[in-house]
Scaffold this active site. Structure first.
Site, short mmCIF file in Angstrom:
data_model
loop_
_atom_site.label_atom_id
_atom_site.label_comp_id
_atom_site.label_asym_id
_atom_site.label_seq_id
_atom_site.Cartn_x
_atom_site.Cartn_y
_atom_site.Cartn_z
N LYS A 16 0.82 -1.22 0.00
CA LYS A 16 0.00 0.00 0.00
C LYS A 16 0.85 1.27 0.00
O LYS A 16 0.60 2.18 -0.76
CB LYS A 16 -0.90 0.06 1.25
CG LYS A 16 -1.97 -0.97 1.35
CD LYS A 16 -2.89 -0.66 2.52
CE LYS A 16 -2.19 -0.67 3.87
NZ LYS A 16 -1.71 -1.99 4.32
N ARG A 91 -9.14 1.92 9.02
CA ARG A 91 -8.76 0.56 9.39
C ARG A 91 -9.85 -0.15 10.18
O ARG A 91 -9.67 -1.31 10.57
CB ARG A 91 -7.51 0.62 10.26
CG ARG A 91 -6.23 0.24 9.52
CD ARG A 91 -5.16 0.25 10.57
NE ARG A 91 -3.95 -0.41 10.25
CZ ARG A 91 -2.87 0.18 9.73
NH1 ARG A 91 -2.91 1.41 9.33
NH2 ARG A 91 -1.76 -0.50 9.59
N ARG A 130 11.67 -5.32 4.66
CA ARG A 130 11.54 -3.89 4.98
C ARG A 130 12.11 -3.61 6.37
O ARG A 130 12.73 -2.57 6.60
CB ARG A 130 10.05 -3.51 4.94
CG ARG A 130 9.76 -2.09 5.34
CD ARG A 130 8.31 -1.75 5.09
NE ARG A 130 7.45 -2.31 6.12
CZ ARG A 130 6.12 -2.25 6.07
NH1 ARG A 130 5.50 -1.69 5.04
NH2 ARG A 130 5.38 -2.75 7.03
N ARG A 136 11.80 -0.59 11.33
CA ARG A 136 10.54 -0.25 12.00
C ARG A 136 10.36 -1.12 13.24
O ARG A 136 10.51 -2.33 13.18
CB ARG A 136 9.36 -0.48 11.05
CG ARG A 136 8.95 0.77 10.30
CD ARG A 136 7.82 0.50 9.36
NE ARG A 136 6.58 0.07 10.01
CZ ARG A 136 5.39 0.19 9.44
NH1 ARG A 136 5.28 0.74 8.26
NH2 ARG A 136 4.32 -0.25 10.06
N ARG A 147 -0.18 -7.98 13.87
CA ARG A 147 -0.77 -7.03 12.92
C ARG A 147 -1.67 -7.74 11.92
O ARG A 147 -2.69 -7.19 11.50
CB ARG A 147 0.34 -6.23 12.22
CG ARG A 147 0.94 -5.19 13.18
CD ARG A 147 2.27 -4.67 12.70
NE ARG A 147 2.14 -3.91 11.47
CZ ARG A 147 3.15 -3.69 10.62
NH1 ARG A 147 4.33 -4.20 10.86
NH2 ARG A 147 2.96 -2.97 9.55
P1 AMP Z 1 1.05 1.43 9.14
O1 AMP Z 1 2.30 2.24 8.88
O2 AMP Z 1 -0.11 1.89 8.33
O3 AMP Z 1 1.30 -0.05 9.02
O4 AMP Z 1 0.65 1.70 10.66
C1 AMP Z 1 1.51 1.35 11.73
C2 AMP Z 1 0.75 1.28 13.03
O5 AMP Z 1 0.18 2.57 13.33
C3 AMP Z 1 -0.44 0.33 13.06
O6 AMP Z 1 -0.04 -1.01 13.35
C4 AMP Z 1 -1.29 0.94 14.18
O7 AMP Z 1 -0.75 0.66 15.46
C5 AMP Z 1 -1.12 2.43 13.93
N1 AMP Z 1 -2.12 2.93 12.97
C6 AMP Z 1 -1.89 3.44 11.73
N2 AMP Z 1 -3.02 3.80 11.12
C7 AMP Z 1 -4.02 3.52 11.99
C8 AMP Z 1 -5.43 3.64 11.95
N3 AMP Z 1 -6.05 4.12 10.87
N4 AMP Z 1 -6.13 3.24 13.04
C9 AMP Z 1 -5.52 2.76 14.14
N5 AMP Z 1 -4.20 2.59 14.25
C10 AMP Z 1 -3.44 2.97 13.18
#
Ligand code: AMP
Length: 192
Positions: A16, A91, A130, A136, A147
């Protein structure tokens, strides 16, 4: 500048972020990633960052009201007035409903939801790669597993939510990223 309002859906590691950045650059709209914004807040040690640090690092979801506020604020910025690519938001069904309400207020409904489809084992391989590159905190094998569980339980229902509104398009994310991007561009060209 073309107007384009897009949501990217897909499991962790489906690509994504990579595709969202390319779409945003090509179409001159901002790439809006809640994950990046939350990591930024954590790194800056802001009040929001302190609230969400442990949650983000465990792979769980931050409460809807916090991310919805982050998105409300971000979508009100001048650069988001001609469109955006949302990556990692919504999400949950609650977030999707909040986004619908927000966009209805702004008079700008979503145009398309792109769902990137990828087998879980390929996604996990990509994420571990990654982790080595970006370090990360939530790309460790244990947190990745969590996740995926969170994704299946809370985020996957969004496919049906958007399929029922007729704006969801599924994209096979298994080919290389250039091929996937070309397919996305073919789909977006049908919107104009
Ligand atoms: P991502 O970079 O999109 O994989 O997001 C990393 C982490 O940030 C996720 O595993 C959540 O802990 C938090 N996070 C990101 N976007 C959201 C969202 N829309 N709702 C809730 N938690 C989020």
């Amino acid at each position: 500048m073309s107007e384009l309002s897009i949501v990217m859906l897909g499991a962790p590691g489906a690509g994504k972020g990579t595709q969202a950045v390319r779409i945003a650059e090509t179409h001159g709209v901002p790439h809006i990633s809640t994950g990046e914004m939350l990591r930024g807040a954590i790194a800056a040690g802001s009040e929001l960052g302190r609230k969400v640090k442990e949650i983000v690092e465990s792979g769980a979801l931050v409460p809807d009201e916090l991310v919805v506020e982050v998105i409300r604020e971000r979508l009100s910025q001048p650069d988001a007035q001609n469109g955006f690519v949302l990556d990692g938001f919504p999400r949950t069904i609650g977030q999707a409903e909040a986004l619908d309400a927000l966009l209805a207020e702004l008079g700008r409904p979503l145009e398309i939801v792109l769902e990137l489809e990828l087998a879980e084992e390929t996604a996990v391989e990509r994420m571990l790669g990654r982790a080595a590159e970006q370090g990360r905190a939530d790309d460790t094998p244990e947190v990745i597993k969590n996740r995926f569980e969170v994704y299946r339980r809370q985020t996957e229902p969004l496919s049906n939510y958007y399929r029922s509104t007729g704006i969801l398009v599924a994209i096979d994310s298994s080919p290389g990223m250039d091929e996937v991007f070309a397919e996305i561009e073919r789909v977006l060209a049908t919107l104009q």
